[in-house]
Design an enzyme around this catalytic site. Structure first.
Site, PDB file in Angstrom:
ATOM      1  N   TYR A 105       0.866  -1.182   0.000  1.00 31.07           N
ATOM      2  CA  TYR A 105       0.000   0.000   0.000  1.00 31.07           C
ATOM      3  C   TYR A 105       0.897   1.224   0.000  1.00 31.07           C
ATOM      4  O   TYR A 105       1.876   1.295   0.744  1.00 31.07           O
ATOM      5  CB  TYR A 105      -0.885   0.023   1.262  1.00 31.07           C
ATOM      6  CG  TYR A 105      -1.626   1.335   1.421  1.00 31.07           C
ATOM      7  CD1 TYR A 105      -2.909   1.486   0.907  1.00 31.07           C
ATOM      8  CD2 TYR A 105      -1.021   2.429   2.041  1.00 31.07           C
ATOM      9  CE1 TYR A 105      -3.577   2.697   1.023  1.00 31.07           C
ATOM     10  CE2 TYR A 105      -1.688   3.642   2.156  1.00 31.07           C
ATOM     11  CZ  TYR A 105      -2.954   3.770   1.639  1.00 31.07           C
ATOM     12  OH  TYR A 105      -3.604   4.963   1.735  1.00 31.07           O
ATOM     13  N   GLU A 193      -3.852   7.464  -3.723  1.00 27.68           N
ATOM     14  CA  GLU A 193      -3.630   6.164  -3.108  1.00 27.68           C
ATOM     15  C   GLU A 193      -3.340   5.132  -4.187  1.00 27.68           C
ATOM     16  O   GLU A 193      -4.069   5.072  -5.171  1.00 27.68           O
ATOM     17  CB  GLU A 193      -4.926   5.769  -2.381  1.00 27.68           C
ATOM     18  CG  GLU A 193      -4.712   5.097  -1.070  1.00 27.68           C
ATOM     19  CD  GLU A 193      -6.062   4.795  -0.410  1.00 27.68           C
ATOM     20  OE1 GLU A 193      -6.223   5.194   0.743  1.00 27.68           O
ATOM     21  OE2 GLU A 193      -6.926   4.177  -1.048  1.00 27.68           O
TER      22      GLU A 193
END
Ligand code: GDP
Ligand code: MN
Length: 392
Positions: A105, A193
Site C-alpha cells: 500500500y 492512493e
C-alpha cells in the site's frame, strides 16, 4: 472531487510513475476488442475492472480476470450494470493482467494536524487500509514532507526500507514515492492512493523473468477549492456518479452537506451555519444539513436552496437564519415566499432575518403568514418544537 481510477492513472503517468497500459470500455463489445489488443500483444490474461468511485471493488466482484477475448466479453457483460455499493457500473477498465508477486500500500494524504503532506506505506497491501489501521496499526509507516523542502529522497528510502523493500526495488520505490508527492502537488489533490503498489513478475522475450514495481490501482481526490487552478481537471468529474443534490448545489453555488437529522437549515455564512447547527443541537434537535447560501444570495438561490432542503424526506422542520450584510433580507424573504408557493410538501418553517432590509423582510413574511423569530435562540427552539410536532 473524486476521480475514476483510469483518470487518476493518467495523472500518475504524467508524473512519470509506472502504470501498466489500459483501455476504458463501456460495452461488452468494447471490452472484447480491448482485451483482444492486449492478448495480441502477448498478454496471457486480461483484467476487467469496474470503474466506480468506491473502494473494495475486488471484494464486490468488480475485478475479474479473463484468458480470452470472448471470456473478457462475458466477464465484462457481468460487471457492466452490476451494482457496487449502490452505484451502477457504466464503464470498466481493461488491461493486461499483472502477475502479482506481492502487494503493498502507498498513499499520500494531507495531514491537517501538522499541515503537511504525509506519505503512508504498508507491506499489507491489497486490502483496505482502514482495515489495516484497525487491526494492525503498526504495519502502517509514515513520513511527512517539509512544506519548503518537499519530500526528500532519504525519507522515501526510509519508508521503502520500513515496508521491507530492498535493492533492486528500493530505488524504483523512491522514484514512485517522490512521484506520488509530485502528483499531490501538481493537481492540488488531497488524497492519492496506490493500492496495490505491486511487485509483478515479467517474462522478457528471451525467457528470463524480472520483477518490478507497478501501480495497479489508483484512487485520487482533488481539493474542490483547487479546481479553479486546474482548468483541465474539472472535466474529470464523473457526472454518472454525482449525487443529484450535490450537482444542484454546485450549480447554485451553495455549500450544502447532508447530515442525519430532521431540521433543515438555511443560513448565510459558514460560521453562522455552524452556530445555527450548534443551537439546534442545544435545543434538542439534530440538523439535517449544513447549508450556506453564500453572501449576497438572490431570491432564485434561496428558492433553489429550499428545494434542496425539501428534497430530503427526513426534514420535519426548517430553520432559516439570515444575517443581512451584502445579502438583502427582503430578497431572501421573497425567495422564501416564492419557494413556498412551489412547495409540494408542507413542512413547518421558522424564519429569522436580521440586518440589511430586515424591516421590509419582516413585513413580507408577516403578510405571507410565515412563522418568524427575532433571536437565534428563539428560532432554534421553535424549529425544534415544530419538528417534534411534525413527528407526532
Ligand atoms: P479495489 O478492490 O477497488 O481496491 O480494486 P483493485 O484494483 O485494487 O483490485 C483488487 C484486487 O484485485 C487487487 O488487490 C489484486 O489482488 C487483484 N488484481 C487487480 N489487478 C490485478 C491484475 O492485473 N492481476 C491479478 N492477478 N490480480 C489483480
Ligand atoms: Mn485497490
Amino acid at each position: 472531487m473524486k476521480i475514476q481510477e483510469a483518470d487518476a492513472k493518467s495523472l500518475l503517468l504524467a508524473q512519470g510513475l509506472p502504470v501498466p497500459p489500459w483501455k476504458v470500455a463501456r460495452t461488452p463489445t468494447e471490452v472484447e476488442a480491448a482485451a483482444g489488443t492486449f492478448l495480441d500483444k502477448g498478454a496471457s490474461r486480461v483484467v476487467v475492472k469496474a470503474q466506480v468511485l468506491v473502494g473494495g471493488r475486488g471484494k464486490a466482484g468488480g475485478v475479474k480476470l479473463a484468458s480470452s477475448a470472448a471470456e473478457a466479453r462475458d466477464v465484462g457483460s457481468k460487471i457492466l450494470g452490476m451494482d457496487i455499493k449502490g452505484i451502477t457500473v457504466k464503464k470498466v477498465l481493461v488491461g493486461a493482467a499483472a502477475d502479482i508477486v506481492k502487494e503493498y500500500y502507498l498513499g499520500a494524504i494531507i495531514d491537517r494536524s501538522i499541515s503537511r503532506i504525509t506519505l503512508m506505506a504498508s507491506a499489507e497491501g491489497g486490502v483496505e487500509i482502514e482495515e489495516v489501521a484497525r487491526q494492525n496499526p503498526g504495519a502502517i509507516h509514515r513520513v511527512s514532507a517539509d512544506p519548503l523542502l518537499g519530500l526528500l529522497a532519504f525519507q522515501a528510502r526510509a519508508l521503502g526500507l520500513a515496508i521491507g523493500l530492498r535493492d533492486p526495488l528500493l530505488n524504483p520505490f523512491v522514484t514512485i514515492a517522490l512521484g506520488l508527492f509530485a502528483t499531490m502537488k501538481a493537481n492540488d489533490a488531497d488524497l492519492v492512493e496506490v493500492n496495490p503498489l505491486a511487485i509483478v513478475a515479467e517474462t522478457s522475450s528471451d525467457g528470463s523473468s524480472t520483477q518490478r514495481l507497478v501501480c495497479l490501482d489508483a484512487k485520487m481526490t482533488i481539493d474542490d477549492s483547487g479546481l479553479a487552478r486546474h482548468p483541465g481537471l474539472g472535466a474529470l468529474r464523473d457526472l454518472d456518479e454525482e449525487d443529484p443534490t450535490d450537482a444542484q448545489a454546485r450549480k447554485l453555488g451553495i455549500n450544502f452537506i447532508h447530515l442525519d437529522g430532521t431540521i433543515g437549515c438555511m443560513v448565510n455564512g459558514a460560521g453562522l451555519a455552524m452556530t445555527t447547527m450548534d443551537l439546534v443541537k442545544r435545543y434538542g434537535g439534530e440538523p439535517a444539513n449544513f447549508l450556506d447560501v453564500g453572501g449576497g444570495a438572490r431570491r432564485d438561490t434561496v428558492a433553489g436552496a429550499m428545494e434542496l432542503i425539501l428534497a430530503d424526506p427526513k426534514v420535519e422542520a426548517i430553520l432559516v437564519n439570515i444575517f443581512g450584510g451584502i445579502t438583502r433580507g427582503d430578497e431572501v424573504a421573497a425567495g422564501l415566499i416564492e419557494a413556498r408557493a412551489q412547495q409540494t410538501r408542507d413542512v413547518p418553517m421558522v424564519v429569522r432575518i436580521v440586518g440589511t432590509n430586515a424591516t421590509q423582510a419582516a413585513r413580507l413574511l408577516t403578510e405571507a403568514s410565515f412563522e418568524t423569530a427575532t433571536s437565534l435562540d428563539e428560532a432554534a427552539e421553535k424549529a425544534v418544537a415544530l419538528s417534534k410536532g411534525a413527528a407526532r
